[in-house]
Design a protein around this motif. Structure first.
Motif, PDB file in Angstrom:
ATOM      1  N   GLY A   1      44.397  48.442  40.954  1.00 52.73           N
ATOM      2  CA  GLY A   1      43.192  48.575  40.133  1.00 52.73           C
ATOM      3  C   GLY A   1      43.086  47.538  39.037  1.00 52.73           C
ATOM      4  N   GLU A   2      41.863  47.102  38.809  1.00 55.46           N
ATOM      5  CA  GLU A   2      41.592  46.129  37.759  1.00 55.46           C
ATOM      6  C   GLU A   2      41.654  46.784  36.386  1.00 55.46           C
ATOM      7  N   ARG A   3      41.933  45.978  35.391  1.00 46.10           N
ATOM      8  CA  ARG A   3      41.899  46.447  34.010  1.00 46.10           C
ATOM      9  C   ARG A   3      41.560  45.271  33.114  1.00 46.10           C
ATOM     10  N   GLY A   4      41.044  45.576  31.935  1.00 40.24           N
ATOM     11  CA  GLY A   4      40.716  44.492  31.028  1.00 40.24           C
ATOM     12  C   GLY A   4      40.122  44.992  29.732  1.00 40.24           C
ATOM     13  N   LEU A   5      39.717  44.047  28.902  1.00 40.84           N
ATOM     14  CA  LEU A   5      39.184  44.345  27.579  1.00 40.84           C
ATOM     15  C   LEU A   5      38.085  43.349  27.252  1.00 40.84           C
TER      16      LEU A   5
END
Length: 367
Positions: free
Chosen positions: A25-29
């Motif tokens: 899964g992708e993640r980010g800010l």
């Protein structure tokens, strides 16, 4: 897959969680929302997130909301009525809830066909008994304005308690735990059989342990005193206690890594900040040991709790007669269990994963 959103006033932290494959899964800010050089608003930020996810099949969206007040003791599917209540709760968490609400509104606009679930930091602490949640102030005043101990970091505490039970290979319902969530925000929670029975944070996240920029426990007469003798209005006092106190107020920095470096170099302000920080933790460990009666384990989690061996050792120093001790080599290596073999009270280091916990709660409600 479940999209988990943690929306602040000028940022959106996101993660796509596949419960069948937690590592995927992708993640980010996305930061600087509404600021020069950033995206104009939360809707644009969510559009950027979704564009980056491409063909990912989002089945539901879980939203982290800090304060649910007395209205929300469990996750809630978001509809217009729930949003109306969330807006009414903003005075309880004016620094946190508005960003979460804005994130929900933007996400519902961008993803209208999927369920949106609000998951509340306060919900886990709804089991705290009245003797621990009630402040000794005028009863009518407290009821009128919903003044009581709510507690926070509940999503993290519930997740970590379950992981600690698995680590110790014991049923959660048989365990008495103290969970020490030590990050830029910090709290201690007494957990009996998987249920919160007391916690250090109160009506707001300001009460309790020393934090990065927050004071934690303070004589409640201090604001009135500063108003009287320093001419500070209550907004200025609140700003001081929320943003310029804690480690920052004591040593000029709010990062424990820098505090530890300066302490090693002989900086007296950093040394005092470290001592105050650890003394407050030890004080709450003692208090919550008394609340629980029997203590099976102490669990460190979050950024400082997981990565600062010096804090773990100092916070529990001098408690050997209570069966609480830290093995120096295990602690230095940040092993999962850092107490000596045969200790009456296990001391554990358990990484938290609030996004995974939010995804689990979201799926349980709508999938």
């Amino acid at each position: 897959m479940i999209l988990v959103l943690n929306s602040g006033s000028s940022s959106v932290k996101f993660r796509v969680v596949d419960l069948a494959d937690p590592g995927a899964g992708e993640r980010g800010l996305i930061e600087r929302i509404g600021e020069p050089g950033g995206v104009p608003d939360h809707a644009a930020a969510l559009g950027q997130v979704l564009d980056g996810l491409g063909d990912a099949a989002i089945e539901a969206v879980g939203h982290r909301i800090v304060h649910g007040g007395s209205r929300f003791n469990a996750p809630a599917v978001v509809d217009d009525d729930v949003l109306e209540v969330l807006h009414a709760l903003v005075p309880l968490a004016p620094l946190h809830n508005p960003g979460g609400i804005t994130g929900i509104e933007a996400a519902r606009e961008k993803l209208p066909a999927v369920a949106h679930v609000a998951v509340f930091d306060t919900a886990f602490h709804a089991t705290i008994p009245p003797a621990a949640s009630t402040y000794a102030i005028d009863r009518d005043l407290a009821q009128r304005y919903d003044i009581r101990r709510f507690g926070f970091h509940g999503t993290s505490c519930g997740y970590v308690a379950g992981r600690a039970a698995a680590l110790l290979q014991r049923p959660l319902e048989d365990l008495n735990l103290i969970v020490l969530h030590l990050g830029n925000g910090a709290s201690a929670t007494a957990v009996r059989g998987g249920r919160s029975v007391d916690t250090s944070m109160g009506l707001t996240p300001l009460e309790g342990l020393v934090m990065g920029t927050r004071s934690g426990d303070l004589d409640p007469a201090v604001p009135a005193y500063l108003n009287r003798v320093a001419g500070m209005d209550f907004a200025a006092v609140d700003d001081t206690l929320q943003r310029h106190a804690g480690l920052l107020g004591l040593a000029g920095v709010n990062d424990m890594r820098t505090i530890l470096e300066r302490r090693e170099a002989g900086d007296s302000a950093a040394a005092l900040a470290f001592d105050v920080y650890c003394h407050r933790i030890r004080k709450y460990v003692g208090a919550f040991h008394a609340v629980l009666g029997r203590l099976d384990a102490i669990v460190f989690t979050a950024g400082v709790g997981e990565h600062a061996p010096a804090v773990r050792a100092a916070a529990l120093s001098g408690l050997d007669s209570w069966g609480i001790a830290v093995d120096e080599s295990r602690n230095a290596a940040s092993e999962r269990i850092i107490s000596p073999d045969g200790s009456r009270v296990a001391v554990c280091v358990v990484p938290t994963d609030e996004e995974h916990a939010i995804a689990e709660q979201t799926a349980a409600l709508v999938l």
